[in-house]
Design a protein around this motif. Structure first.
Motif, PDB file in Angstrom:
ATOM      1  N   UNK A   1       0.823  -1.206   0.000  1.00 34.53           N
ATOM      2  CA  UNK A   1       0.000   0.000   0.000  1.00 34.53           C
ATOM      3  C   UNK A   1       0.858   1.257   0.000  1.00 34.53           C
ATOM      4  N   UNK A   2       0.301   2.322  -0.557  1.00 41.23           N
ATOM      5  CA  UNK A   2       0.949   3.630  -0.489  1.00 41.23           C
ATOM      6  C   UNK A   2       0.736   4.200   0.907  1.00 41.23           C
ATOM      7  N   UNK A   3       1.550   5.190   1.319  1.00 45.70           N
ATOM      8  CA  UNK A   3       1.338   5.812   2.627  1.00 45.70           C
ATOM      9  C   UNK A   3      -0.074   6.369   2.801  1.00 45.70           C
ATOM     10  N   UNK A   4      -0.615   6.968   1.740  1.00 46.58           N
ATOM     11  CA  UNK A   4      -1.972   7.513   1.841  1.00 46.58           C
ATOM     12  C   UNK A   4      -2.982   6.392   2.069  1.00 46.58           C
ATOM     13  N   UNK A   5      -2.799   5.274   1.376  1.00 44.06           N
ATOM     14  CA  UNK A   5      -3.686   4.134   1.583  1.00 44.06           C
ATOM     15  C   UNK A   5      -3.563   3.583   2.991  1.00 44.06           C
ATOM     16  N   UNK A   6      -2.342   3.566   3.516  1.00 48.47           N
ATOM     17  CA  UNK A   6      -2.142   3.115   4.900  1.00 48.47           C
ATOM     18  C   UNK A   6      -2.915   4.007   5.873  1.00 48.47           C
ATOM     19  N   UNK A   7      -2.802   5.318   5.685  1.00 46.57           N
ATOM     20  CA  UNK A   7      -3.489   6.249   6.588  1.00 46.57           C
ATOM     21  C   UNK A   7      -4.993   6.058   6.541  1.00 46.57           C
ATOM     22  N   UNK A   8      -5.496   5.728   5.374  1.00 40.65           N
ATOM     23  CA  UNK A   8      -6.934   5.522   5.226  1.00 40.65           C
ATOM     24  C   UNK A   8      -7.372   4.190   5.826  1.00 40.65           C
ATOM     25  N   UNK A   9      -6.581   3.144   5.594  1.00 37.42           N
ATOM     26  CA  UNK A   9      -6.960   1.806   6.028  1.00 37.42           C
ATOM     27  C   UNK A   9      -6.694   1.570   7.513  1.00 37.42           C
ATOM     28  N   UNK A  10      -5.619   2.168   8.032  1.00 36.82           N
ATOM     29  CA  UNK A  10      -5.178   1.890   9.407  1.00 36.82           C
ATOM     30  C   UNK A  10      -5.407   3.116  10.281  1.00 36.82           C
ATOM     31  N   UNK A  11      -6.681   3.385  10.500  1.00 35.14           N
ATOM     32  CA  UNK A  11      -7.093   4.582  11.224  1.00 35.14           C
ATOM     33  C   UNK A  11      -6.512   4.643  12.648  1.00 35.14           C
ATOM     34  N   UNK A  12      -6.546   3.518  13.334  1.00 33.79           N
ATOM     35  CA  UNK A  12      -6.115   3.505  14.736  1.00 33.79           C
ATOM     36  C   UNK A  12      -4.617   3.770  14.859  1.00 33.79           C
ATOM     37  N   UNK A  13      -3.817   3.247  13.936  1.00 33.60           N
ATOM     38  CA  UNK A  13      -2.378   3.497  13.969  1.00 33.60           C
ATOM     39  C   UNK A  13      -2.069   4.948  13.603  1.00 33.60           C
ATOM     40  N   UNK A  14      -2.819   5.508  12.657  1.00 29.98           N
ATOM     41  CA  UNK A  14      -2.634   6.923  12.316  1.00 29.98           C
ATOM     42  C   UNK A  14      -2.935   7.803  13.524  1.00 29.98           C
ATOM     43  N   UNK A  15      -3.959   7.427  14.276  1.00 27.29           N
ATOM     44  CA  UNK A  15      -4.310   8.172  15.488  1.00 27.29           C
ATOM     45  C   UNK A  15      -3.171   8.106  16.499  1.00 27.29           C
ATOM     46  N   UNK A  16      -2.578   6.925  16.673  1.00 30.56           N
ATOM     47  CA  UNK A  16      -1.475   6.801  17.637  1.00 30.56           C
ATOM     48  C   UNK A  16      -0.243   7.575  17.185  1.00 30.56           C
ATOM     49  N   UNK A  17      -0.008   7.609  15.886  1.00 33.49           N
ATOM     50  CA  UNK A  17       1.092   8.412  15.353  1.00 33.49           C
ATOM     51  C   UNK A  17       0.899   9.873  15.739  1.00 33.49           C
ATOM     52  N   UNK A  18      -0.308  10.367  15.543  1.00 32.76           N
ATOM     53  CA  UNK A  18      -0.615  11.757  15.897  1.00 32.76           C
ATOM     54  C   UNK A  18      -0.469  11.989  17.394  1.00 32.76           C
ATOM     55  N   UNK A  19      -0.875  11.028  18.202  1.00 33.17           N
ATOM     56  CA  UNK A  19      -0.789  11.178  19.657  1.00 33.17           C
ATOM     57  C   UNK A  19       0.667  11.228  20.129  1.00 33.17           C
ATOM     58  N   UNK A  20       1.540  10.471  19.475  1.00 33.93           N
ATOM     59  CA  UNK A  20       2.971  10.542  19.805  1.00 33.93           C
ATOM     60  C   UNK A  20       3.514  11.936  19.509  1.00 33.93           C
ATOM     61  N   UNK A  21       3.166  12.473  18.338  1.00 34.09           N
ATOM     62  CA  UNK A  21       3.613  13.818  17.984  1.00 34.09           C
ATOM     63  C   UNK A  21       3.030  14.863  18.918  1.00 34.09           C
ATOM     64  N   UNK A  22       1.777  14.702  19.267  1.00 30.78           N
ATOM     65  CA  UNK A  22       1.104  15.618  20.175  1.00 30.78           C
ATOM     66  C   UNK A  22       1.806  15.638  21.530  1.00 30.78           C
ATOM     67  N   UNK A  23       2.083  14.465  22.072  1.00 30.01           N
ATOM     68  CA  UNK A  23       2.804  14.379  23.345  1.00 30.01           C
ATOM     69  C   UNK A  23       4.179  15.030  23.237  1.00 30.01           C
ATOM     70  N   UNK A  24       4.881  14.719  22.147  1.00 35.50           N
ATOM     71  CA  UNK A  24       6.251  15.194  21.979  1.00 35.50           C
ATOM     72  C   UNK A  24       6.339  16.711  21.994  1.00 35.50           C
TER      73      UNK A  24
END
Length: 349
Positions: free
Chosen positions: A141-164
């Motif tokens: 999959x492309x990165x964009x497809x990953x972000x669309x398909x793997x919603x929960x992991x995209x959310x955790x990615x954002x939460x790591x950045x938010x915390x940081x």
């Protein structure tokens, strides 16, 4: 005409537009397709607020969740960090007063143990990010497809950045951290010369102290950790095209910018903290992109609209975004390159 179409096509491809929905609860709105005369790329919602892991995501999601569950306590602990400035000053001004020396030392030791906890959490965060990048960039999959398909992991990615970004904002406003740790290291060195061994060295030995010193010497230590982790991920995965990683980051940055500058998207947010969430994530992925991409985020060929991102930040109340602007000024890699336009540099002065 042919050249014009090429330029238009390249520009459109550089800026995918879709909405990251932080607060809406309808999982049914995962895809909202809109068509215009020109193809503007994928257009869908990422539900960062309510996304739940699929069976395919669950193993990595559980791993990251175990790290993130400690993030709020880390922030609360850092926010409550008052330091031992007065005790240290008293001890330095009265070097022959044993009671004041002991008072300063007894005040600093528990603080150093707390600083060790923060540092060790950064190591856990580093591993977590690398796991997420592996999941969000792997073929087919492309990165964009990953972000669309793997919603929960995209959310955790954002939460790591938010915390940081939140952690580093607090750290930059607290000079006591480096003062306390410097006093600790000086005292340990002095006692080692005198062949004295202190109990705390069992908790924070010389090797650990050296690593902690490098960590806290950074203006934004957590962002530096994530930048290093992303660079390491790219270098270790030589068979994975670097574009898989950079496109994932640039897509996230572009989406956050669009949300922040579009009134109809902003109106869906129910709290100011959600706006801050978007801004922190946007800045975090810009910095990661700048460290990983060969020419960085500020080049004309960058897939991130840096002028637009900076403009969005500068439209916010200054006291809420100064830490984010400082992160762009001082933790990016390519801002001062000759290829960076004078306009962008002026916007960050």
């Amino acid at each position: 005409m042919g050249n014009l179409l090429k330029v238009l096509t390249r520009e459109i491809e550089n800026y995918p537009h879709f909405f990251l929905d932080f607060e809406r609860t309808k999982w049914d709105l995962l895809k909202v397709l809109t068509c215009t005369e020109l193809d503007q790329g994928p257009n869908f919602f990422l539900d960062f607020e309510n996304a739940q892991p699929t069976d395919g995501e669950r193993e990595v999601w559980n791993q990251i969740s175990a790290v993130l569950q400690d993030s709020e306590s880390m922030l609360a602990d850092l926010q409550a960090y008052k330091g031992a400035g007065q005790e240290i000053r008293d001890a330095i001004q009265n070097p022959n007063d044993i009671q004041l020396q002991e008072r300063a030392w007894n005040s600093v030791c528990p603080l150093v143990v707390r600083l060790k906890r923060f540092y060790e959490f950064s190591l856990r965060l580093e591993k977590a990010l690398q796991s997420l990048l592996e999941s969000l960039t792997c073929p087919p999959y492309t990165p964009t497809q990953h972000l669309e398909r793997e919603q929960a992991l995209a959310k955790e990615f954002a939460e790591i950045l938010h915390f940081t970004l939140r952690f580093d904002e607090l750290k930059m406003r607290n000079p006591a951290i480096q003062n306390d740790f410097s006093y600790y290291r000086r005292t340990i060195s002095r006692n080692r010369i005198n062949n004295m061994h202190l109990d705390i060295e069992n908790e924070v030995n010389n090797e650990m102290a050296n690593r902690m010193s490098l960590f806290y010497a950074e203006a934004t230590p957590m962002l530096k950790t994530l930048s290093n982790a992303t660079t390491h991920f790219v270098s270790e995965n030589k068979t994975l095209p670097i574009e898989n990683t950079t496109d994932c980051l640039s897509t996230m940055a572009s989406v956050c910018k669009v949300m922040l500058e579009t009134p109809e998207y902003r109106s869906r947010f129910t709290s100011e903290e959600t706006l801050m969430f978007c801004m922190r994530v946007m800045v975090g992925v810009i910095i990661l992109y700048d460290h990983v991409h060969p020419v960085g985020a500020f080049s004309k060929t960058s897939k991130i609209d840096m002028k637009g991102c900076i403009k969005v930040l500068k439209e916010q109340p200054p006291d809420t975004v100064e830490g984010l602007l400082n992160a762009l000024r001082f933790t990016t890699k390519h801002l001062n390159d000759e290829s960076t336009s004078k306009q962008i540099r002026a916007m960050l002065q």
